[in-house]
Each structure stands twice: as structure tokens, then as C-alpha cells.
Write a protein that holds these residues in place. Structure first.
Motif, PDB file in Angstrom:
ATOM      1  N   SER A   1       1.413  -2.905  39.627  1.00  0.00           N
ATOM      2  CA  SER A   1       0.882  -3.850  38.645  1.00  0.00           C
ATOM      3  C   SER A   1       1.899  -4.026  37.522  1.00  0.00           C
ATOM      4  O   SER A   1       3.033  -3.549  37.625  1.00  0.00           O
ATOM      5  N   LYS A   2       1.484  -4.680  36.449  1.00  0.00           N
ATOM      6  CA  LYS A   2       2.359  -4.859  35.282  1.00  0.00           C
ATOM      7  C   LYS A   2       2.418  -3.611  34.400  1.00  0.00           C
ATOM      8  O   LYS A   2       3.177  -3.585  33.432  1.00  0.00           O
ATOM      9  N   VAL A   3       1.630  -2.618  34.716  1.00  0.00           N
ATOM     10  CA  VAL A   3       1.588  -1.392  33.913  1.00  0.00           C
ATOM     11  C   VAL A   3       2.965  -0.726  33.913  1.00  0.00           C
ATOM     12  O   VAL A   3       3.619  -0.622  34.955  1.00  0.00           O
ATOM     13  N   TRP A   4       3.409  -0.267  32.749  1.00  0.00           N
ATOM     14  CA  TRP A   4       4.748   0.307  32.639  1.00  0.00           C
ATOM     15  C   TRP A   4       4.749   1.777  32.207  1.00  0.00           C
ATOM     16  O   TRP A   4       5.788   2.431  32.205  1.00  0.00           O
TER      17      TRP A   4
ATOM     18  N   ASP B   1      13.429  -4.169  24.258  1.00  0.00           N
ATOM     19  CA  ASP B   1      14.180  -3.578  23.148  1.00  0.00           C
ATOM     20  C   ASP B   1      15.496  -3.065  23.697  1.00  0.00           C
ATOM     21  O   ASP B   1      15.535  -2.437  24.755  1.00  0.00           O
ATOM     22  N   SER B   2      16.577  -3.361  22.993  1.00  0.00           N
ATOM     23  CA  SER B   2      17.900  -3.036  23.517  1.00  0.00           C
ATOM     24  C   SER B   2      18.917  -3.093  22.394  1.00  0.00           C
ATOM     25  O   SER B   2      18.756  -3.832  21.420  1.00  0.00           O
TER      26      SER B   2
ATOM     27  N   GLY C   1      -0.361  -7.127  25.595  1.00  0.00           N
ATOM     28  CA  GLY C   1      -0.405  -7.927  26.821  1.00  0.00           C
ATOM     29  C   GLY C   1       0.886  -8.600  27.205  1.00  0.00           C
ATOM     30  O   GLY C   1       0.998  -9.136  28.315  1.00  0.00           O
ATOM     31  N   THR C   2       1.884  -8.591  26.325  1.00  0.00           N
ATOM     32  CA  THR C   2       3.184  -9.171  26.674  1.00  0.00           C
ATOM     33  C   THR C   2       3.866  -8.301  27.726  1.00  0.00           C
ATOM     34  O   THR C   2       3.812  -7.069  27.641  1.00  0.00           O
ATOM     35  N   PHE C   3       4.489  -8.916  28.706  1.00  0.00           N
ATOM     36  CA  PHE C   3       5.175  -8.166  29.762  1.00  0.00           C
ATOM     37  C   PHE C   3       6.332  -7.378  29.154  1.00  0.00           C
ATOM     38  O   PHE C   3       7.193  -7.935  28.482  1.00  0.00           O
ATOM     39  N   TYR C   4       6.349  -6.079  29.386  1.00  0.00           N
ATOM     40  CA  TYR C   4       7.388  -5.214  28.829  1.00  0.00           C
ATOM     41  C   TYR C   4       8.557  -5.166  29.813  1.00  0.00           C
ATOM     42  O   TYR C   4       8.560  -4.394  30.758  1.00  0.00           O
ATOM     43  N   ALA C   5       9.552  -5.998  29.555  1.00  0.00           N
ATOM     44  CA  ALA C   5      10.732  -6.089  30.434  1.00  0.00           C
ATOM     45  C   ALA C   5      11.753  -5.037  30.009  1.00  0.00           C
ATOM     46  O   ALA C   5      12.926  -5.344  29.739  1.00  0.00           O
ATOM     47  N   SER C   6      11.303  -3.798  29.980  1.00  0.00           N
ATOM     48  CA  SER C   6      12.153  -2.705  29.514  1.00  0.00           C
ATOM     49  C   SER C   6      13.064  -2.201  30.626  1.00  0.00           C
ATOM     50  O   SER C   6      12.601  -1.899  31.736  1.00  0.00           O
TER      51      SER C   6
ATOM     52  N   PHE D   1      10.437  -1.594  37.886  1.00  0.00           N
ATOM     53  CA  PHE D   1      11.131  -2.578  38.714  1.00  0.00           C
ATOM     54  C   PHE D   1      12.633  -2.602  38.430  1.00  0.00           C
ATOM     55  O   PHE D   1      13.424  -2.987  39.276  1.00  0.00           O
ATOM     56  N   PHE D   2      13.024  -2.206  37.231  1.00  0.00           N
ATOM     57  CA  PHE D   2      14.444  -2.249  36.870  1.00  0.00           C
ATOM     58  C   PHE D   2      15.262  -1.322  37.763  1.00  0.00           C
ATOM     59  O   PHE D   2      16.341  -1.697  38.255  1.00  0.00           O
ATOM     60  N   ILE D   3      14.764  -0.132  38.003  1.00  0.00           N
ATOM     61  CA  ILE D   3      15.497   0.830  38.833  1.00  0.00           C
ATOM     62  C   ILE D   3      15.516   0.382  40.293  1.00  0.00           C
ATOM     63  O   ILE D   3      16.442   0.717  41.044  1.00  0.00           O
ATOM     64  N   GLU D   4      14.523  -0.402  40.701  1.00  0.00           N
ATOM     65  CA  GLU D   4      14.572  -0.984  42.044  1.00  0.00           C
ATOM     66  C   GLU D   4      15.793  -1.890  42.187  1.00  0.00           C
ATOM     67  O   GLU D   4      16.333  -2.052  43.283  1.00  0.00           O
ATOM     68  N   GLY D   5      16.238  -2.466  41.074  1.00  0.00           N
ATOM     69  CA  GLY D   5      17.446  -3.290  41.111  1.00  0.00           C
ATOM     70  C   GLY D   5      18.711  -2.462  41.083  1.00  0.00           C
ATOM     71  O   GLY D   5      19.661  -2.722  41.833  1.00  0.00           O
ATOM     72  N   THR D   6      18.752  -1.435  40.230  1.00  0.00           N
ATOM     73  CA  THR D   6      19.984  -0.653  40.118  1.00  0.00           C
ATOM     74  C   THR D   6      20.249   0.184  41.361  1.00  0.00           C
ATOM     75  O   THR D   6      21.382   0.608  41.599  1.00  0.00           O
TER      76      THR D   6
END
Length: 381
Positions: free
Chosen positions: A25-28, A130-131, A193-198, A204-209
Motif C-alpha cells: 500500500s502507500k504506507v511507509w 525531504d532531502s 495523506g500526501t504520498f511520502y516519496a522518501s 519502493f525506492f530500494i526496489e529501484g536501487t
């Protein structure tokens, strides 16, 4: 908006701290407060090496192991980054992976492309990140491509050139005190409720790296290297490499995991502290702010990835980073100083005889020198 859960049926979200398992889900963040990780059901994955040769030279060639569908892919043309052999330190097989050649100039595009593709699939309209620089620029770029409104919250010391890049993509930039202040504000927005694109918390980020490992395997004639030396701040590339090589082993593509070595900056070395019972040295880096992370949320996972592969972690100082940045420049490789920390770490590993000269070694260069022109101007003046 509901999203087709069938897309994620081969994955589950797991908290490696408390063991909670849940659907994707969107849960982070887990209820216990720790980050979540996506676990792939590898018995359902079929990756044919012969088919790979017929596909475009992009990280998307490994789509069987990526939690996305073709219609949701958000891409800026991510290449298979070159893996070149360099004559360095008398090593027989030292390979440098040029991950600074991604569209926004850093390896962070690996994670952002998959994370924002998943966000698009889930119907996300607004995202917050945040970055201190590279991750913010990367997320802003992919959100722009996806048509997702993006806000990037940065600490007060963020590089002016990187802020310019973030703003150029149309993202709203908010400056907020320290690195932890920026993260706390982003989390507050995410809780609403904003998607946390952390790049740190979003699994999901580590799925890319992890595509880093698949590329290295394929570029080394479908073999694993003996050693991989990586910068380690929040650890997203380290963890991605570990996850990718682990999946390759589970698929029967490799026999052994390479030893992973995490390189940290003097004065800010939580992995080294955890492994060796205290900081190796005192001080503060002015050249490696990209890995100056005092309390990374995935510290336990980073330590595990190093220990389970038989690797280690050590620190390097600014003088060592500067000297190795110059060595890279003399080889025609223009990177930001943080990228040179890994090469400085390799040099130290050789001196401490933790790596043998006849081993195959891979070192990624993670960020373009065009990211930090003022800092580099001081280096060469």
C-alpha cells in the motif's frame, strides 16, 4: 483512488524489526515506528537471461523483479550505466560503475523511477520529499514527468545549485532548519495523506536501487564480483545492492553474495560505530555531506547487509576524499566529492588488507561533479 492490487501480488510489505506483514500500500512506516521493506516472492519470478539480450539497455529490462506494470512506468530514459575497468592501486580487476550518468546526475534516479511509477499506479496526485539535494532533484524530476505535484523540504545548508535543479523541475521548495527538521515536517505532511516519496522511508525506492546489482551481474558476464565498495549515508544504494544480489542468488543466477563494504565520513559513522564499538575518529567532513547522516532509519538493515556478506565499514577523511577525487578527475571522471569517498575507502581497505589485489572489485560513482561547482572550485583552487 483504488489501485490494482494484483500488480503487487508477488510482493508483501514487511517490518524487519517487529515482523509485521501486510499487503502493499502507500504506507511507509510500520506501527512500531520502523521502516517497511518490500519482500519479493521469488518462487513466482522467472527471469530468463536470454530474453534480457533482446531488451533495451535500460534498468527496465529487469521488469520481472520490479513492482510496476508497463502502463505506469515513469521514465526519463534511464540507461544501463557503464561499468569500466580502471588501472588503480595496482588492482587486477577494479571496475568503476558510472551511476552519475543518470538523467538528473545521480544514482537516485534508480529509486525515483520505480517509486514514482508505483505512485502513479496508485493514483497519487501530490508527493512530498525531504532531502539535502540529489534525492530531492530526482524525485522532483520524476514527479514532473508523471504529472504529480511535488514539494521538497530541504535543510538550510542545502547546496544552491541543487536547489536550483529542484526548482527547475517545478517543485515547491521549503527550507526548514536542520536535516531532522526537514524530515519531521515532511512526515507531518505525509501523515495528512500526501504520498511520502522518501528515498529513505519509502520501500519502493530500494526496489529501484537493487537494479544496480542486476546490471553489475549482467555486465560482468553474469557473474558476481568479489567485492563492492559503496558510500553509506542513508544506505539506499548499499541496501539496494544487497537486495539485488540476494535476489540473484535466490534465482540461481549467482552462487555467492559479494562482500559489501560501506564507506562513511569521519565524524559521522553510525555503521562503523555499531560494528566497532565507537567512532574511529573525530571530526566533520566538508566534502561528503551526502553521507553525513547521524541517525539513519535503516541502520539495522545496513549493518545486517554488511555482516551477512562478510564485509565491513570504515571511515575516510576529507584529505583522502580530495586526493581520490583528483585521481578520478585525472582519469576523465568528473564527480561530486562525496562520490570519491568510495574510492578513498577502497584505498584504505587495500592498506588494511581487507581486500586482495586479485579480487574483482566494483566501485560506484554516485553523483555528477556538475552538482557541486562551488565546492569543486575550492578543491582545484
Amino acid at each position: 483512488m483504488d489501485f490494482p492490487i494484483r500488480v503487487f501480488e508477488k510482493w508483501k510489505m514487511v517490518c524487519l524489526k517487529c515482523g509485521l506483514v501486510q499487503k502493499v500500500s502507500k504506507v511507509w512506516r510500520c506501527k512500531c515506528g520502523h521502516p517497511l521493506t518490500l519482500i519479493t516472492r521469488m518462487e513466482d519470478i522467472q527471469l530468463d537471461p536470454l530474453i534480457l539480450t533482446e531488451r533495451p539497455l535500460s534498468l527496465w529490462r529487469y521488469r520481472e523483479v520490479l513492482p510496476v506494470v508497463e502502463k505506469s512506468i515513469v521514465s526519463l530514459g534511464e540507461p544501463l550505466t557503464p561499468l569500466i575497468q580502471l588501472d588503480l592501486m595496482g588492482l587486477e580487476s577494479c571496475f568503476i560503475k558510472l551511476d552519475f550518468l543518470f538523467p538528473t546526475g545521480s544514482f537516485k534516479d534508480r529509486g525515483s523511477s520505480i517509486m514514482i511509477s508505483a505512485a502513479k499506479l496508485m493514483g497519487v496526485k501530490e508527493a512530498v520529499e525531504d532531502s539535502s539535494g540529489n534525492a530531492g532533484a530526482s524525485v522532483a524530476a520524476y514527479c514532473a514527468k508523471a504529472g504529480i505535484s511535488c514539494k521538497v523540504i530541504v535543510p538550510s545548508y542545502a547546496s544552491g545549485s541543487k536547489l536550483l535543479q529542484i526548482r527547475a523541475y517545478g517543485a515547491k521548495v521549503v527550507v526548514k532548519g536542520s536535516r531532522s527538521d526537514a524530515a519531521n515536517l515532511a512526515m507531518q505532511e505525509a501523515k495528512k495523506g500526501t504520498f511520502y516519496a522518501s528515498h529513505v522511508w519509502n520501500p519502493f525506492f530500494i526496489e529501484g536501487t537493487k537494479t544496480f546489482a542486476f546490471e553489475v551481474w549482467e555486465q560482468m558476464e553474469r557473474k558476481e564480483p568479489d567485492v563492492v565498495v559503496l558510500p553509506a549515508g542513508h544506505g539506499t544504494l548499499l541496501l539496494g545492492a544487497y537486495k539485488g544480489f540476494l535476489e540473484l542468488k535466490e534465482l540461481g543466477m549467482i552462487e555467492n553474495l559479494p562482500r559489501l563494504f560501506g564507506i562513511q565520513a569521519e565524524g559521522c559513522s553510525p555503521i562503523v560505530d555499531r560494528l566497532h564499538g565507537g567512532s574511529e575518529s573525530e571530526g566533520s567532513s566538508h566534502l561528503a555531506e551526502g553521507i553525513m547522516i547521524k541517525d539513519p532509519p535503516r541502520l539495522d538493515e545496513m549493518v545486517k547487509s554488511i555482516v551477512e556478506t562478510g564485509g565491513d565499514a570504515l571511515t575516510v577523511g576529507d584529505h583522502e576524499i580530495k586526493e581520490n577525487w583528483k585521481k578520478l578527475a585525472e582519469k576523465g571522471l568528473f564527480v561530486e566529492p562525496t562520490s570519491a569517498a568510495s574510492l578513498a575507502g577502497l584505498e584504505k581497505l587495500m592498506k588494511e588488507r581487507l581486500v586482495d589485489r586479485d579480487e574483482s572489485i566494483v566501485v560506484p560513482l554516485t553523483g555528477s561533479g556538475l552538482k557541486t561547482p562551488q565546492k569543486i572550485a575550492r578543491l582545484i583552487s
